[in-house]
Scaffold this motif. Structure first.
Motif, PDB file in Angstrom:
ATOM      1  N   GLY A 501       0.812  -1.219   0.000  1.00 27.08           N
ATOM      2  CA  GLY A 501       0.000   0.000   0.000  1.00 27.08           C
ATOM      3  C   GLY A 501       0.840   1.261   0.000  1.00 27.08           C
ATOM      4  N   ALA A 502       1.199   1.748  -1.184  1.00 30.43           N
ATOM      5  CA  ALA A 502       2.123   2.886  -1.294  1.00 30.43           C
ATOM      6  C   ALA A 502       1.424   4.238  -1.242  1.00 30.43           C
ATOM      7  CB  ALA A 502       2.918   2.769  -2.599  1.00 30.43           C
ATOM      8  N   THR A 503       0.106   4.273  -1.394  1.00 33.85           N
ATOM      9  CA  THR A 503      -0.616   5.551  -1.435  1.00 33.85           C
ATOM     10  C   THR A 503      -0.743   6.141  -0.035  1.00 33.85           C
ATOM     11  OG1 THR A 503      -1.901   4.855  -3.358  1.00 33.85           O
ATOM     12  CG2 THR A 503      -2.809   6.649  -2.027  1.00 33.85           C
ATOM     13  N   PRO A 504      -0.347   7.409   0.174  1.00 36.21           N
ATOM     14  CA  PRO A 504      -0.535   8.039   1.482  1.00 36.21           C
ATOM     15  C   PRO A 504      -2.017   8.070   1.862  1.00 36.21           C
ATOM     16  CG  PRO A 504       0.996   9.315   0.151  1.00 36.21           C
ATOM     17  CD  PRO A 504       0.401   8.287  -0.761  1.00 36.21           C
ATOM     18  N   LEU A 505      -2.291   7.833   3.132  1.00 41.03           N
ATOM     19  CA  LEU A 505      -3.668   7.839   3.623  1.00 41.03           C
ATOM     20  C   LEU A 505      -4.100   9.283   3.879  1.00 41.03           C
ATOM     21  CD1 LEU A 505      -3.456   4.804   6.073  1.00 41.03           C
ATOM     22  CD2 LEU A 505      -4.142   4.834   3.663  1.00 41.03           C
ATOM     23  N   GLU A 506      -5.298   9.633   3.406  1.00 40.82           N
ATOM     24  CA  GLU A 506      -5.792  11.006   3.509  1.00 40.82           C
ATOM     25  C   GLU A 506      -7.184  11.019   4.117  1.00 40.82           C
ATOM     26  OE1 GLU A 506      -5.288  13.539   0.073  1.00 40.82           O
ATOM     27  OE2 GLU A 506      -4.083  11.992  -0.915  1.00 40.82           O
ATOM     28  N   PRO A 507      -7.562  12.126   4.754  1.00 41.44           N
ATOM     29  CA  PRO A 507      -8.896  12.222   5.340  1.00 41.44           C
ATOM     30  C   PRO A 507      -9.990  11.932   4.309  1.00 41.44           C
ATOM     31  CG  PRO A 507      -7.542  14.018   6.118  1.00 41.44           C
ATOM     32  CD  PRO A 507      -6.739  13.312   5.068  1.00 41.44           C
ATOM     33  N   GLY A 508     -10.997  11.204   4.740  1.00 43.03           N
ATOM     34  CA  GLY A 508     -12.105  10.831   3.869  1.00 43.03           C
ATOM     35  C   GLY A 508     -11.956   9.460   3.234  1.00 43.03           C
ATOM     36  N   MET A 509     -10.772   8.874   3.287  1.00 46.27           N
ATOM     37  CA  MET A 509     -10.589   7.534   2.725  1.00 46.27           C
ATOM     38  C   MET A 509     -11.177   6.489   3.670  1.00 46.27           C
ATOM     39  SD  MET A 509      -6.705   7.539   1.232  1.00 46.27           S
ATOM     40  CE  MET A 509      -6.288   8.364  -0.310  1.00 46.27           C
ATOM     41  N   ILE A 510     -12.029   5.632   3.125  1.00 40.04           N
ATOM     42  CA  ILE A 510     -12.605   4.531   3.902  1.00 40.04           C
ATOM     43  C   ILE A 510     -11.815   3.261   3.589  1.00 40.04           C
ATOM     44  CG2 ILE A 510     -14.659   3.107   4.270  1.00 40.04           C
ATOM     45  CD1 ILE A 510     -16.372   5.518   3.614  1.00 40.04           C
ATOM     46  N   LEU A 511     -11.439   2.545   4.645  1.00 35.95           N
ATOM     47  CA  LEU A 511     -10.685   1.305   4.491  1.00 35.95           C
ATOM     48  C   LEU A 511     -11.229   0.248   5.444  1.00 35.95           C
ATOM     49  CD1 LEU A 511      -8.213   3.798   4.866  1.00 35.95           C
ATOM     50  CD2 LEU A 511      -7.111   2.022   3.518  1.00 35.95           C
ATOM     51  N   SER A 512     -10.910  -0.993   5.159  1.00 33.94           N
ATOM     52  CA  SER A 512     -11.215  -2.055   6.110  1.00 33.94           C
ATOM     53  C   SER A 512     -10.033  -2.237   7.046  1.00 33.94           C
ATOM     54  CB  SER A 512     -11.527  -3.368   5.389  1.00 33.94           C
ATOM     55  OG  SER A 512     -10.386  -3.859   4.709  1.00 33.94           O
TER      56      SER A 512
END
Length: 604
Positions: A501-512
């Motif tokens: 998972g190389a993409t930076p995590l940003e506000p609004g992203m939903i993940l399990s």
């Protein structure tokens, strides 16, 4: 009794017919002067779920998994599947006709490079392969001294006499109150993000649905309209959809925004732009090689890269997040009603995996708002739970006995998509089960409580979910979390929590958030909730900081917890989560269900 409206437990693929169909394919290849053909489990958009008309791999081999590739040569054939399906494939295909190969160890390209004879001509359907996939195949075939041949027509279609017609699912508008942004505004944002490109070719139906605020029904479990679009840096976009799909209201709204065209107009339009020397951006993950090759051959520039829509879609706006919370509340109540029902019915020993899956679907349908399941329910008892992607069929349907039962399920509502896993004890669990479950829970809580600076990716936090297992010499072989869409795919990119998972995590992203543990041949454990990235205000912080809000609301089985393995912070998190679940769900439950929930969420 409960029934299923959104999933089937029949195994439609017919492995017994594989030898006859393989022989017919070889005859067709000989007619075309080909020595082999590559058959991916794919449609023109690289969808996870494909319409029946695109299930060529299943028709040919009998393999019904969601990912795989077959290579048919005149003297041998192989089917390549990843670790999820290495056991299942042997029960579905004729292994004398198709040799099962673990794609994690040997890819189709590697196999071709070693197996092909010099001078061999191998065909492929360029609509079903991305440019990157086609280039890897071409390199492998060339290494063996052969030639990779792009075909205008798929040879399987010539022998598949009863092939279903392409889907004509109805296309409807996705209301602004759920989308949170107009389609016109989205198109303007995409056009502004094109940089040096003259236009973006939208090949991912998820991006298409998000961009134009539409939803469809061309595939199971995800409300997708299959089609393409062309978004220019300036001017109106073009939308390539079968004109029979949108109703009057959708057609009127779309016509005010874009030029509506039939799908067969796409190739001439791209060729015309290419002849003018235009630069077109293609999505590396979904764009078919056919279109990239067409543009380059006609004199244009085909830039194969990242579709800017992917990141825009991943960052949910306030309306989408409000919808997600409402969907999770509704779904949590339905799941909790099922958990109560299960607690009353499972101990007697007569319940089967299919009956449990049907019951859970039934409770969701009782909400009156269920559009579909977001994937076929994983209803797994005992040893079946040791397979992370087990799918129950009438052939595999097991009775739920003493031990562990795992249920991984999700729903599609107009305001949101859900995905949740709970592992349940039937009878008294063993000390080993409690130990493993608690270690998985510790990893789950570690992710839920995590605070991290802006710029951190999923790969950088994945280990937090595994640390308690690692300390015991244990691990799990899937990612910790995947992205989730807004009434779209339950598996959404680019965000994910995994080693890749190389993409930076940003506000609004939903993940399990779904760590697990699987004891081969015995049982499996997974705890999954959905979370959303949110800003965190920390006194004295020198960097912008984020954390997770847990969206899913459902009790975690206390019978499987070994409290001595939890530290004070982990206990506090679980007790607070259960208090939140109890308060949120009680208004939707009966008196008996409330009483059960109070006990299920009592402090440790």
């Amino acid at each position: 009794m409960f029934e299923s409206a959104f999933q089937s437990f029949e195994d439609a693929a017919d492995g017994a017919a594989g030898p006859v169909r393989l022989a017919a394919l070889r005859q067709e290849l000989a007619r075309l002067k080909l020595d082999g053909f590559v058959v991916p489990r794919a449609d023109r958009h690289q969808n996870e779920y494909v319409p029946p008309s695109e299930e060529r791999l299943a028709w040919l081999t009998g393999f019904s998994g969601s990912a795989g590739t077959a290579v048919a040569l005149q003297d041998r054939a192989a089917i390549f599947v990843d670790g999820r399906y290495t056991l299942a494939v042997r029960g579905q295909v004729d292994v004398d006709s198709f040799e099962p190969v673990d794609s994690g160890e040997t890819s189709p390209s590697d196999w071709l490079a070693r197996t092909l004879k010099p001078g061999a001509r191998v065909g492929y359907d360029p609509w079903l392969h991305t440019q990157g996939q086609a280039e890897r195949l071409a390199k492998a075939v060339a290494t063996a001294g052969g030639e990779l041949v792009a075909l205008d027509a798929n040879p399987i279609d010539a022998i598949w006499r009863d092939r279903p017609p392409p889907p004509l699912g109805r296309v409807v508008l996705h209301p602004r109150k759920f989308a949170g942004e107009s389609a016109a505004r989205k198109c303007a944002r995409v056009a502004a993000a094109l940089k040096d490109a003259d236009a973006l070719v939208v090949s991912d139906p998820h991006a298409l649905a998000w961009l134009f605020n539409i939803r469809g029904s061309d595939v199971a479990h995800t409300p997708l309209p299959l089609g393409f679009a062309l978004v220019p840096a300036s001017g109106a976009p073009s939308l390539y959809l079968d004109p029979r799909k949108p109703g009057a209201a959708a057609k009127k709204a779309l016509a005010a925004l874009a030029e509506l065209k039939a799908p067969d107009a796409l190739e001439p339009d791209l060729a015309a732009l290419a002849q003018k020397g235009r630069r077109l951006l293609f999505d590396a993950a979904t764009a078919p090689s056919r279109l990239v090759t067409l543009v380059r051959g006609a004199g244009g520039t085909a830039e194969v890269g990242t579709d800017p829509i992917a990141l825009m879609k991943a960052r949910k706006n306030d309306a989408e997040l409000d919808g997600a919370r409402a969907a999770q509340l509704r779904d949590g109540a339905a799941l909790t009603r099922f958990l109560f029902w299960f607690s009353q019915n499972a101990p007697a020993g007569g319940l089967t995996e299919i009956e449990a899956a049907q019951a859970l679907e039934g409770f969701r349908r009782q909400t009156g708002l269920l559009k579909d399941l977001s994937f076929p329910t994983i209803s797994a008892a005992g040893a079946n739970a040791a397979s992370p992607h087990y799918r129950v069929t009438t052939k595999t349907n097991a009775r739920i006995g003493r031990g562990i039962y795992l249920v991984d399920s999700g729903a599609q509502y107009e305001d949101g998509t859900t995905d949740v896993t709970r592992t349940l004890a039937v009878g008294r669990p063993t000390p080993e089960m409690r130990d493993r479950f608690t270690r998985v829970l510790k990893g789950h809580v570690a992710i839920a409580r995590l605070v991290f600076p802006k710029g951190v990716s999923g790969a950088q936090i994945d280990a937090f979910a595994r640390a308690a297992l690692w300390r015991a010499g244990l691990d799990f072989d899937h990612g910790t979390g995947h992205g989730v869409g807004a009434y779209l795919s339950v598996h959404e990119g680019p965000q994910r929590i995994s080693k890749l998972g190389a993409t930076p995590l940003e506000p609004g992203m939903i993940l399990s958030n779904e760590p697990g543990y699987y004891k081969a041949g015995c049982w499996g454990i997974r705890i999954e909730t959905l979370v959303v990235v949110e800003p965190r205000a920390i006194r004295g912080a020198e960097r912008e900081t984020y954390g997770f809000e847990t969206l899913t609301l459902a009790p975690i089985d206390r019978a499987l917890i070994e409290p001595k393995l939890l530290d004070d912070g982990e206990r506090a998190w679980l007790d607070a989560y259960h208090a939140r679940v109890r308060k949120a769900l009680q208004p939707f439950l009966s008196r008996e269900e409330k009483r059960w929930l109070a006990a299920a969420t009592a402090p440790l």
